[in-house]
Design a protein around this motif. Structure first.
Motif: not given
Ligand SMILES: Cc1ncc(COP(=O)(O)O)c(C=O)c1O
Length: 465
Positions: A201-221, A428-433
């Motif tokens: 799954v690709a997301m904007e960086e920085p991006g919206y953490p609750p969206a990232r969390a949903v995809f990660e919870a599904r086991g996505a990269r 910084a709270a919105f960056y994955a990296g």
């Protein structure tokens, strides 16, 4: 207060009473701060001697579960966090969920309040909402009580479809709409039907953490893809991306709209790679310069874009109402997932919102908020412009927040904001990296007038120090 105690089991009656009370506390039957029945009342209810109840209470006071104070009786002091029980259960099927970091970005009020995206409850059109709720309740009281449609009420879907037509250039009919409990449920449903463990799954960086969390919870990269002044850098998308989450009207959190060129490139990528684009249009309605950009979805001829909308910014997050324009190919799976999840959305709130939209109160509220937010944005811009040596505000043409970049990096911005009692999220709270910008997101949904100036002055002082 009702508390269920069982005195079954081995051991003396006093011991069983103590253990049963202790279990009730650990299981969370009672909450911290609640008062327990007096020893006399509980003894009478259970048919045991008062002395046994007093002794059990005393043991639990000694253990720190209960407190006792003259005039307040016996009350629950603290209950162990539920988590401890879960940890004791060891890793199980749900272990993956618990391993995810919580999104800690939701802020409680402080002295200077710039939370991103929150809106002011006091400014809701309460009188109109009351009228609409009363009408919806009257209507519901006359209905036969059948279960609702998993897509949501037809009247609300139709009202939203019309609204999307004139406000977002999006031609859709009520049939392709799914009413959700906020954009978040829409994200969750999309992830369930379209993301499998191991998917990219690709997301904007920085991006919206609750969206990232949903995809990660599904086991996505989840792959972070940089943004520039035109929005998502489409040429940096990984070929393997099967879902791309974007905020094209107003990039979250930096604020730039995605250029037409990038929008077309993104749709072309989706076509080439058979990917789904998820467009989160969370606050594009409020626009300050130029004509509102139409939704990316309005360019989608092949049903590759799932469009998420929300009433959290235009009204209030407490409503928990949003919507999803479903790509035709995903509609059957989404409806099934919705039915499995919560059946259908709450009837009365949906009907009330439909009435608010049909009667024109919603449009009036939007016009009023647009004027108010325009004034706040100008005031915030002026206040920030007084400190050119400290920061620059990124250009902001829409939405209800501004991203501010500090000229000199500050080591622990969170601590600095907390110490100055400023409620705002560091970028910084919105960056994955590793964050490439050092700054802060300033929302102006709940702050107005002089408070804006005072908040900015407090921020300037804190940053200078
Ligand atoms: C990027 C983004 N999407 C969606 C939402 C709204 O979510 P919901 O409709 O679930 O309240 C927000 C709210 O903060 C947001 O910032």
């Amino acid at each position: 207060m009702q508390i269920h105690l069982s005195l079954d089991g081995a051991g003396g009656l006093g011991q069983r009473l103590y253990e049963s009370l202790r279990r009730a506390l650990i299981d969370g039957q009672v909450l911290a701060g609640q008062r327990l029945p007096s020893s006399r009342v509980l003894a009478a209810e259970l048919g045991v001697s008062r002395r046994l109840v007093v002794e059990a209470y005393e043991r639990l006071v000694a253990e720190g579960f209960l407190g006792a104070a003259p005039g307040r009786g016996t009350f629950v002091l603290r209950v162990p966090p539920r988590q401890r029980e879960e940890e004791r259960a060891g890793p199980g099927p749900g272990a993956h969920w618990r391993s995810l970091p919580a999104w800690g970005g939701r802020l409680a009020p402080g002295r200077h309040n710039f939370p991103g995206g929150a809106t002011d409850r006091a400014l809701l059109p309460w009188a109109a909402w009351r009228r609409a709720m009363m009408a919806a309740l009257r209507e519901a009281s006359r209905d036969i009580g059948l279960y609702g449609d998993p897509r949501g009420e037809a009247s609300l879907r139709l009202a939203i479809a019309r609204y999307l037509g004139y406000s977002r250039g999006l031609a859709c009919d009520g049939e392709s709409l799914l009413i959700t409990q906020g954009a978040q449920q829409g994200l969750d449903l999309l992830a369930r039907v379209r993301v499998a463990p191991g998917d990219t799954v690709a997301m904007e960086e920085p991006g919206y953490p609750p969206a990232r969390a949903v995809f990660e919870a599904r086991g996505a990269r989840v792959v972070p893809v940089p943004v520039d002044e035109q929005g998502l850098c489409v040429e940096r998308l990984p070929d393997a991306a099967s879902l791309i989450y974007v905020t094209p009207s107003h990039q979250f959190p930096l604020g730039m709209p995605m250029s037409l060129e990038r929008r077309l490139a993104l749709l072309a990528f989706a076509r080439r790679h058979d990917a789904l684009v998820v467009e989160d249009d969370y606050d594009g309605e409020f626009r300050f310069e130029g004509r509102p950009l139409d939704a990316l979805k309005s360019l989608d001829r092949e049903g590759r874009v799932a469009y998420l909308g929300s009433f959290s910014k235009v009204l209030h997050a407490d409503l928990r109402l949003g919507y999803l324009v479903m790509p035709p190919g995903l509609a059957p799976a989404l409806l099934q997932a919705r039915a499995f999840s919560d059946g259908y959305p709450p009837l009365v709130t949906q009907r009330a919102l439909a009435r608010l939209m049909i009667d024109g109160d919603f449009a009036r509220h939007l016009r009023r908020m647009q004027r108010l937010y325009t004034a706040r944005r100008t005031r915030l811009g002026d206040a920030l412009a007084a400190y050119p040596a400290l920061w620059t505000a990124l250009p902001q043409v829409a939405g209800i927040h501004v991203a501010l970049c500090l000229r000199s990096p500050v080591a622990d911005l969170s601590a600095l904001l907390a110490a100055a009692d400023i409620r705002a999220n560091p970028l910084a709270a919105f960056y994955a990296g590793e964050p490439s910008l050092n700054g802060v997101l300033l929302g102006f949904g709940v702050i107005d007038g002089d408070a804006i100036d005072r908040g900015v002055a407090a921020l300037a002082e804190a940053v200078t120090r």
